[in-house]
Design a protein around this motif. Structure first.
Motif, PDB file in Angstrom:
ATOM      1  N   SER A  85      45.830  45.940  39.404  1.00 56.60           N
ATOM      2  CA  SER A  85      44.587  45.811  40.175  1.00 56.60           C
ATOM      3  C   SER A  85      44.817  44.893  41.375  1.00 56.60           C
ATOM      4  N   HIS A 108      36.743  47.522  31.779  1.00 59.14           N
ATOM      5  CA  HIS A 108      36.062  47.351  33.057  1.00 59.14           C
ATOM      6  C   HIS A 108      37.007  47.524  34.249  1.00 59.14           C
ATOM      7  N   SER A 120      37.365  45.502  43.595  1.00 56.89           N
ATOM      8  CA  SER A 120      36.591  46.582  44.191  1.00 56.89           C
ATOM      9  C   SER A 120      35.154  46.591  43.675  1.00 56.89           C
ATOM     10  N   ALA A 121      34.220  46.834  44.576  1.00 56.77           N
ATOM     11  CA  ALA A 121      32.814  46.937  44.190  1.00 56.77           C
ATOM     12  C   ALA A 121      32.580  48.149  43.292  1.00 56.77           C
ATOM     13  N   LYS A 122      33.527  49.101  43.279  1.00 53.43           N
ATOM     14  CA  LYS A 122      33.384  50.294  42.437  1.00 53.43           C
ATOM     15  C   LYS A 122      33.546  49.974  40.953  1.00 53.43           C
ATOM     16  N   LEU A 123      34.214  48.856  40.646  1.00 56.12           N
ATOM     17  CA  LEU A 123      34.375  48.469  39.247  1.00 56.12           C
ATOM     18  C   LEU A 123      33.078  47.851  38.754  1.00 56.12           C
ATOM     19  N   ASN A 124      32.733  48.151  37.522  1.00 56.53           N
ATOM     20  CA  ASN A 124      31.507  47.615  36.935  1.00 56.53           C
ATOM     21  C   ASN A 124      31.851  46.361  36.134  1.00 56.53           C
ATOM     22  N   THR A 173      45.615  54.291  44.221  1.00 54.88           N
ATOM     23  CA  THR A 173      45.080  55.050  45.342  1.00 54.88           C
ATOM     24  C   THR A 173      44.919  54.079  46.500  1.00 54.88           C
ATOM     25  N   HIS A 182      29.237  38.982  42.411  1.00 55.30           N
ATOM     26  CA  HIS A 182      29.426  40.351  41.927  1.00 55.30           C
ATOM     27  C   HIS A 182      30.832  40.838  42.299  1.00 55.30           C
ATOM     28  N   GLY A 183      31.532  41.399  41.327  1.00 52.65           N
ATOM     29  CA  GLY A 183      32.870  41.931  41.575  1.00 52.65           C
ATOM     30  C   GLY A 183      33.984  40.912  41.422  1.00 52.65           C
TER      31      GLY A 183
END
Length: 201
Positions: free
Chosen positions: A99, A93, A126-130, A186, A139-140
């Motif tokens: 991170s 995930h 990051s909200a991009k991680l599931n 990044t 969430h996140g």
């Protein structure tokens, strides 16, 4: 333009500089947000015996993270600061060594010497991680629990080498990070400390 750089990490060449810059940045963040900095100590042991000598605890807590498998002897923390996770927690995930997220919550206990020790921290990534949502977390968010590493040091009194087992939550403030840890990340903007760089011919 200054606000654009407020969240830019400082890239440095060594762990001692990184730890010192992070300590100052946490203090500055605490002052700017009207919060108090608290220090959270590792639980160190030698030959299965907890180290309880306060002088030795203080000596071990001053070692920089490069000497201690990236587990700080004491971590300065304030909710809201950027932190880096320094262990692979959930590779599938994306919760991996390196991170970076925001510290949202801290759970700790106080020992007989008055030192705080972390039970866990909650980090918003990051909200991009599931990230699978756990009960009680937004969430996140992920809970980061202590792990144990071993490292060898020289005893400050006897000057003999001995092995320390250190239990600590594997996070560090991330206002400053080493060039080694920055590899593969990044980042939209960074500040680079060129003064410490070496030139190869």
């Amino acid at each position: 333009a200054q606000g654009l750089w407020n969240d830019a990490p400082i890239i440095v060449t060594n762990n001692a500089m990184k730890d010192a810059l992070n300590e100052e940045a946490v203090r500055a963040y605490a002052e700017a947000t009207n919060q108090e900095v608290h220090w959270y100590y590792a639980s160190d042991s030698c030959q299965h015996t907890p180290i309880s000598d306060v002088g030795l605890i203080n000596q071990l807590s001053e070692l920089h993270s490069g000497q201690t498998e990236q587990r700080l002897g004491k971590i300065p923390l304030v909710p809201g600061i950027p932190v880096m996770i320094v262990q692979n927690f959930d590779v599938g995930h994306g919760i991996v060594n390196g991170s970076i997220g925001t510290l949202t919550r801290i759970r700790y206990y106080t020992d007989e010497n008055g030192f705080r020790h972390l039970h866990s921290c909650v980090v918003k990534l990051s909200a991009k991680l599931n990230i699978p949502q756990m009960e009680g977390l937004d969430h996140g968010e992920c809970a980061v629990l202590p792990d144990t590493v071993s490292f060898t040091v020289t005893h400050p009194y006897s000057h003999r080498h001995f092995t320390v087992k250190r239990a600590q939550v594997p996070i560090q403030p991330a206002f400053a990070i080493t060039a080694h840890k920055a590899q593969g990340l990044t980042l939209p903007r960074v500040i680079v400390d060129l003064a410490q760089c070496t030139v190869s011919e």
